[in-house]
Write an enzyme that holds these catalytic residues in place. Structure first.
Site, short mmCIF file in Angstrom:
data_model
loop_
_atom_site.label_atom_id
_atom_site.label_comp_id
_atom_site.label_asym_id
_atom_site.label_seq_id
_atom_site.Cartn_x
_atom_site.Cartn_y
_atom_site.Cartn_z
N GLU A 235 1.15 -1.63 -0.40
CA GLU A 235 -0.08 -0.34 -0.16
C GLU A 235 0.97 1.18 0.14
OE1 GLU A 235 -2.79 -0.51 3.13
OE2 GLU A 235 -4.44 -2.07 1.74
N GLU A 351 -4.66 -8.43 -1.66
CA GLU A 351 -5.13 -8.06 0.11
C GLU A 351 -6.96 -7.98 0.05
OE1 GLU A 351 -3.22 -6.75 2.79
OE2 GLU A 351 -4.56 -5.12 3.35
#
Length: 568
Positions: A235, A351
């Site tokens: 991220e 994810e």
């Protein structure tokens, strides 16, 4: 009624006078209107407002007839055999959200690898793909020798992501790999992309220092451990979480990772290079992919489209077909970039927890979340996503397994049924009759025919479904009456009376969408005292009967008598 009311009014007027009579009549009318309003409001609330309406159709339920259309001319996507994937994270017990600490001892550093339920839960997939990583992976140091000090994460408000750097001991890496081998898991590992970078105003600058990752890789190879893929960063793409890396620099770092893997793994069966493991932002991803066409094999992105775990509207959006549809744009745009870039890389969801900041207790770990989760598996597949990693296997409020007991939550069984029934080839599927049914179809896994996934988001209506299939063959298949279409249907009057299909009906215990107990064909799914995962047994239904989907329920349907050439 009108006549009786008029006579009553005349009687009142005669006895009490005009003014008094008018007051009484006005009061009566107001009371009647108020009661009528209350009745209408109650009926509306019962139909729309209660997120945990019982799944039974007794009383006010209705029956809707619908039709699922399957086009078997070609497959619209192809998934990996181990498409279903789950994550294990780094969060320590001190990770808390909205005043609740939901991670317990589920970190890669402290997870109980001797737990029998955990072992059996992974074994049941044969294999389960597991992604090791998460937010703190960009704060992890890998111990290079046993004499090197190796400290765990410590909560610190002054540090990035509010935790100090943490260390992965070599002994723990040994324990993890031995456990995964015993469980038959397929492992991908997320590396620290921030190593060597300096962070200025949230921007991580400078080249990736690969030396620590290279040390871990060499140790892994020397020990004979198998890693399917090395993923760089978590991220940090686009706006990033905690820090951000530019697309140009990230591409350069991926090229470095590719060269490192090539140098360390001297044999043909090398791990794949993966990244960026972040939220999809079209311009950033386009530049990143265009600059890694020769080094990147898997493009990973994350899905948390439901918003924060603190939201009070999670169930509302989970049950909203329009909202569920909206995330399809991300899948579509990513596929468009891949097709137009010249890369051979494929897309994974690396994810997906739905609701960020650890999910929401009694929502993201209960039956209702299977509506979102299975719809995501179906949608991602239809856009040629190869693997879908659920956040988490265990940990937080969105684990497939309970954080404290490791007992499977409803989504575990949803995932296991998908894994066992849904084959590689994805078929174009549509549904008519109601927008509350979500419909997906694949060629069946390891057997002939097709498997349907049908999700009923309606808590009021039972839906009876017939199947029409284009370019299908098999006994019991007859052409439709309309000569303008090439579709066929399963004939109710087939001469082959013994044709049956297998159905797996999933409902919550007591009709409660917040239940953490799932029923399969009205039988509770629970592990036994030895921690053994229960068998998932279907019911057999005649081909001449419609597929009946109860309110707020899910059904997998394995149909062996509908065959497509694309499934052979």
């Amino acid at each position: 009624m009108f006549l009786n009311g008029t006579m009553l009014a005349l009687a009142i007027k005669k006895k009490m006078g005009t003014e008094t009579a008018q007051k009484i009549l006005i009061y009566g009318m107001a009371t009647s209107l108020f009661l009528l309003f209350c009745l209408c409001f109650w009926l509306y609330w019962a139909r729309h407002g209660s997120p945990v309406a019982p799944h039974s159709t007794s009383g006010v339920g209705t029956i809707i007839e619908g039709k699922v259309f399957i086009n078997g001319t070609t497959s619209i996507g192809r998934i990996d055999d181990d498409f279903v994937c789950a994550t294990l994270d780094w969060w320590p017990p001190q990770k808390c959200d909205y005043g609740t600490c939901s991670w317990g001892r589920t970190s890669l550093l402290n997870l109980d690898l001797n737990n029998v339920i955990l072992l059996n839960a992974i074994k049941a997939f044969s294999p389960l793909k597991i992604r090791l990583g998460g937010t703190l992976q960009d704060r992890v140091i890998y111990q290079s020798n046993e004499q090197q000090p190796c400290s765990p994460f410590v909560q610190s408000n002054s540090d990035l992501l509010y935790f100090s750097k943490g260390c992965l001991p070599l002994t723990r890496w040994d324990e993890l790999n031995n456990f995964f081998k015993k469980a038959g898991a397929v492992v991908v590992f997320g590396l620290n992309e921030l190593r060597g970078k300096t962070i200025n105003s949230g921007s991580a600058e400078g080249a990736w220092n690969s030396s620590n990752a290279e040390s871990l890789m060499r140790y892994t190879v020397n020990q004979g451990y198998t890693i399917q893929g090395w993923e760089l960063g978590n991220e940090l793409s686009g706006n990033g979480i905690g820090a951000t890396v530019s697309a140009d620099q990230y591409a350069s770092d991926i090229n470095t990772l590719h060269d490192t893997v090539q140098n360390i793994y001297g044999f043909d069966d090398k791990p794949v290079v993966m990244g960026p493991g972040g939220f999809f932002e079209e311009n950033w991803f386009r530049e990143f992919i265009q600059k890694t066409t020769k080094s990147l094999q898997v493009v990973t992105h994350h899905i948390y489209n439901l918003g924060p775990g603190s939201s009070k509207h999670l169930i509302d959006v989970i049950l909203d077909p329009s909202f569920l549809d909206s995330v399809s744009q991300k899948y579509s745009r990513l596929q468009s970039i891949l097709k137009n870039s010249g890369t051979k890389a494929v897309a994974w969801v690396g994810e997906a927890g739905g609701a960020f900041n650890s999910g929401h207790n009694l929502v993201t770990n209960t039956f209702v979340f299977s509506f979102w989760y299975l719809d995501q598996l179906g949608m991602a597949s239809s856009f040629d996503t190869k693997t879908y990693c659920r956040q988490t296997l265990v940990g937080g409020n969105y684990g497939l397994l309970d954080t404290n007991t490791f007992v499977p939550n409803p989504d575990y069984y949803s995932a296991l049924l998908w894994h066992r029934l849904m084959g590689n080839n994805v078929l174009s599927t549509s549904f008519s009759g109601t927008n509350k049914i979500r419909a997906y179809a694949h060629c069946s896994k390891n057997t002939q025919g097709i498997t349907l996934l049908l999700i009923n988001l309606d808590g009021y209506a039972t839906v009876q479904v017939r199947v029409s299939a284009e370019n299908a063959t098999g006994p019991g298949i007859s052409p439709l009456q309309d000569p303008r279409t090439k579709f066929a249907r399963v004939s109710r009057g087939s001469k082959i009376a013994n044709l049956t299909r297998e159905e797996y009906h999933l409902t919550p215990k007591d009709g409660d969408l917040h239940s953490q107990i799932m029923l399969l064909n009205e039988k509770m799914l629970t592990v036994d005292s030895s921690g053994v995962i229960p068998p998932l047994e279907p019911i057999n239904v005649s081909h001449s009967d419609p597929i009946t989907i109860a309110p707020f329920s899910i059904v997998f349907v394995q149909i062996p008598y509908i065959n497509f050439s694309v499934c052979n």
